[in-house]
Design an enzyme around this catalytic site. Structure first.
Site, PDB file in Angstrom:
ATOM      1  N   ASP A 274      15.388 114.245  45.018  1.00  0.00           N
ATOM      2  CA  ASP A 274      15.778 114.115  43.617  1.00  0.00           C
ATOM      3  C   ASP A 274      14.545 113.861  42.757  1.00  0.00           C
ATOM      4  OD1 ASP A 274      15.677 111.486  44.833  1.00  0.00           O
ATOM      5  OD2 ASP A 274      16.586 110.680  43.018  1.00  0.00           O
TER       6      ASP A 274
ATOM      7  N   GLU B  18      16.728 108.387  45.115  1.00  0.00           N
ATOM      8  CA  GLU B  18      15.603 107.453  44.994  1.00  0.00           C
ATOM      9  C   GLU B  18      15.253 107.191  43.544  1.00  0.00           C
ATOM     10  OE1 GLU B  18      11.520 105.788  45.024  1.00  0.00           O
ATOM     11  OE2 GLU B  18      12.258 107.574  43.996  1.00  0.00           O
TER      12      GLU B  18
END
Length: 397
Positions: free
Chosen positions: A75, A140
Site C-alpha cells: 500500500d 502499513e
C-alpha cells in the site's frame, strides 16, 4: 516479465494503484511473480468493525530448516496534486536514470528487489535448505489494524515459525549502504484536557483561563529532558502536536483547552514507566502558581492513545552480521547500525522473531515525484541476494 529483473518487478507493482486501503492489483502481481518460483501463496483478508477491510499476502518456499521472512507493504500514500508530478504517479516511467512513481522507494522498490534476489538465488542454488517467506500487508500506511498484526497471527495459528526477518523499508538517508535499522524507539501519545471557567476577558477574576493551566502542564512535559540517550538510542523526546480551545472570540475566556502530544522514547523507559513519569510531571505542574497565583491546582484529565509502540533492540548476530557483510561486500562500505526514525511494522514482528530493516534511499518517500535510481535497484538486489546466501550459512542451513 522475468522476476529476476527488479526494474520490471517495480514497474509492474507501481502500475497497481494500491493507495491504502485499496489492493490495486499489487498482491495479485506478486502472486504472479512468486508462484512460478514454487512459492505457496495465500491471500488473507482481515476485517474489523469500523476499519476498512484489508487484503494481505503470505507466501512460502521451502521446508524444514531455518526460516527467513521478508516483510513489507504494497500500500502507498495518496499522490497529492497529480498535476505537480513530472511523470504520472502510476506510470512507472524511467527518465534520466530514475524510475518515477508512488511507492518507488516506500516500499514497492524493496519488495521488487527482494523478489528479484530470491529468483536469482533459486536459479543458482535451487530451493533453500530451509524456508523463505514473504509477509506483505496492504495496511502499513493506514491504521495498521488489519495488516501485519493479523497476518502474523493468521500464519502463527497455521504453525508458521520464523528464525529471522528483514523488513525492506527505505532505511538509507543518502546512499545505499548507509544504514541498517536494528531497533526502533517506542511511541506513546496522549491528549490532555484542562478544565477552566468561561468568562469575559475583562473580568478574569470571575473566570479561570484554562490556557494558563495548559501552558504550565505542557511546559513541564517538554522541560527538563526525559533522559540523555543511551548507548543504542538517542534521547527521548516529547512534542506537543496540537493545542486547541475551540474559541473564535477574542474577548471570551474559554471553558477548556486541549493538547495532544507524542513521545518517542528510548530503552530508558517502558510504556508504563513513561506514563508514570508524565503523570508525575503533570501533577507537580498543576500545583504551580506561577501563571495562576492564588488559584487551586489545575484541573485536568488525560487520555492515552491506543496501541502504543514499544521500544526494541535486536540482538542476533546471524541476522545482523549476514546483512552487514552483504552490504559491505556489494556497496563497499560498512553500514551504520541505527535505531533512529519513526516506527514501522518491525514493531509487531519483533514479538515473533529477530528483525532488522534495510532498503532503498528514502529521500523522496511520500513526496511528489517519488523516485528511485535504476542502478540502486540492481545494487539492492545484489545486496539482498548476498544476504540470503550468508544468512542460510550463518543460520546453520
Amino acid at each position: 516479465m522475468t522476476a529476476t529483473d527488479p526494474v520490471a518487478n517495480l514497474q509492474t507493482l507501481i502500475r497497481c494503484p494500491s493507495v491504502t486501503p485499496a489492493e490495486g492489483g499489487a498482491l495479485s502481481a506478486l502472486d504472479t511473480m512468486l508462484s512460478p518460483l514454487g512459492f505457496t501463496v495465500d491471500k488473507v483478508k482481515a476485517t474489523e468493525a469500523g476499519t476498512p477491510d484489508i487484503e494481505n499476502l503470505y507466501a512460502r518456499l521451502g521446508g524444514d530448516g531455518p526460516h527467513l521472512m521478508f516483510a513489507g507493504h504494497t500500500d502507498v500514500v495518496p499522490v497529492g496534486d497529480e498535476a505537480a508530478w513530472t511523470h504520472p504517479p502510476f506510470a512507472a516511467e524511467i527518465a534520466g536514470g530514475e524510475l518515477f512513481g508512488r511507492g518507488a522507494v516506500d516500499m514497492k522498490g524493496g519488495i521488487a528487489c527482494f523478489v528479484a534476489a530470491v529468483s536469482r538465488y533459486v536459479e543458482k542454488h535451487g530451493n533453500p535448505k530451509g524456508s523463505i517467506s514473504f509477509l506483505i500487508t496492504g495496511d502499513e500506511e493506514g491504521p495498521a489494524i488489519n495488516g501485519t498484526i493479523k497476518l502474523l497471527q493468521w500464519a502463527t495459528e497455521r504453525g508458521e515459525r520464523w528464525d529471522a526477518c528483514l523488513v525492506g523499508e527505505p532505511t538509507n538517508p543518502d546512499a545505499l549502504g548507509d544504514m541498517i535499522k536494528i531497533g526502533r524507539r517506542g511511541s506513546l501519545s496522549g491528549k490532555i484536557t484542562v478544565h477552566g471557567v468561561q468568562g469575559h476577558a475583562a473580568y478574569p477574576h470571575l473566570a479561570d483561563n484554562p490556557v494558563r493551566g495548559m501552558l504550565q502542564l505542557t511546559s513541564a512535559l517538554m522541560d527538563p529532558p526525559f533522559d540523555k540517550g543511551t548507548e543504542n538510542f538517542q534521547p527521548s523526546n516529547l512534542e506537543v502536536t496540537t493545542i486547541d480551545v475551540g474559541n473564535p472570540a477574542t474577548n471570551v475566556i474559554p471553558a477548556k483547552a486541549t493538547a495532544s502530544f507524542n513521545v518517542r522514547f528510548n530503552d530508558t523507559w517502558t510504556v508504563d514507566t513513561l506514563q508514570v513519569e508524565i503523570l508525575r510531571r503533570l501533577d507537580v505542574a498543576a500545583k504551580d502558581g506561577v501563571l495562576r497565583p492564588g488559584r487551586e491546582p489545575v484541573r485536568y484529565d488525560i487520555v492515552w492513545a491506543d496501541r502504543p509502540s514499544h521500544v526494541f533492540l535486536t540482538h542476533n548476530n546471524a541476522l545482523i552480521a549476514s546483512l552487514s557483510s552483504a552490504v559491505e561486500s556489494i556497496a563497499g562500505k560498512a553500514p551504520k547500525l541505527s535505531t533512529t526514525g519513526g516506527t514501522s511494522d518491525a514493531r509487531f514482528i519483533k514479538d515473533y522473531c529477530p528483525v532488522v530493516e534495510f532498503g532503498l534511499v528514502g529521500q523522496t518517500m511520500h513526496m511528489v515525484d517519488e523516485r528511485v535510481t535504476v542502478s540502486d535497484l540492481e545494487t539492492l538486489t545484489q545486496i539482498y541476494e548476498a544476504f540470503i546466501e550468508r544468512w542460510f550459512v550463518n543460520a546453520g542451513a
